[in-house]
Design a protein around this motif. Structure first.
Motif: not given
Length: 93
Positions: A68-71, A34-45, A22-31
């Motif tokens: 700042q990332d909790p991960y 703000s227009g700084e983060l365009l895309l993000g996601g984990a690799f699968a399989n 939840e905290a990781h996604l909140a940080l990503a959402t804030s970025f």
């Protein structure tokens, strides 16, 4: 300028991330907001890493996200790397 942030994850990240997600996604959402983060996601399989694509003035802004990332703070990211990225095809945002 575009930058790609590469994360490598610990084994069993899906289970281990639960208390911090939840905290990781909140940080990503804030970025994103703000227009700084365009895309993000984990690799699968396998789910062994992730990438996040930033559009910022300098690398320090991406490093600020990492710090700042909790991960990262809780040891779920075993290593990370930031690369400048030159977009040559597609719709640059």
């Amino acid at each position: 300028m575009y930058y790609i942030l590469f994360y490598n994850y610990v084994d069993n990240i899906i289970e281990k991330r639960v208390p911090f997600r939840e905290a990781h996604l909140a940080l990503a959402t804030s970025f994103v907001e703000s227009g700084e983060l365009l895309l993000g996601g984990a690799f699968a399989n396998p789910a062994d890493g992730a990438i996040l694509i930033f559009k910022v003035e300098n690398k320090a802004q991406v490093e600020a996200f990492v710090k700042q990332d909790p991960y990262v703070q809780n040891g779920l990211v075993t290593s990370w790397n930031i690369r400048e990225w030159s977009v040559v095809v597609g719709a640059a945002l």
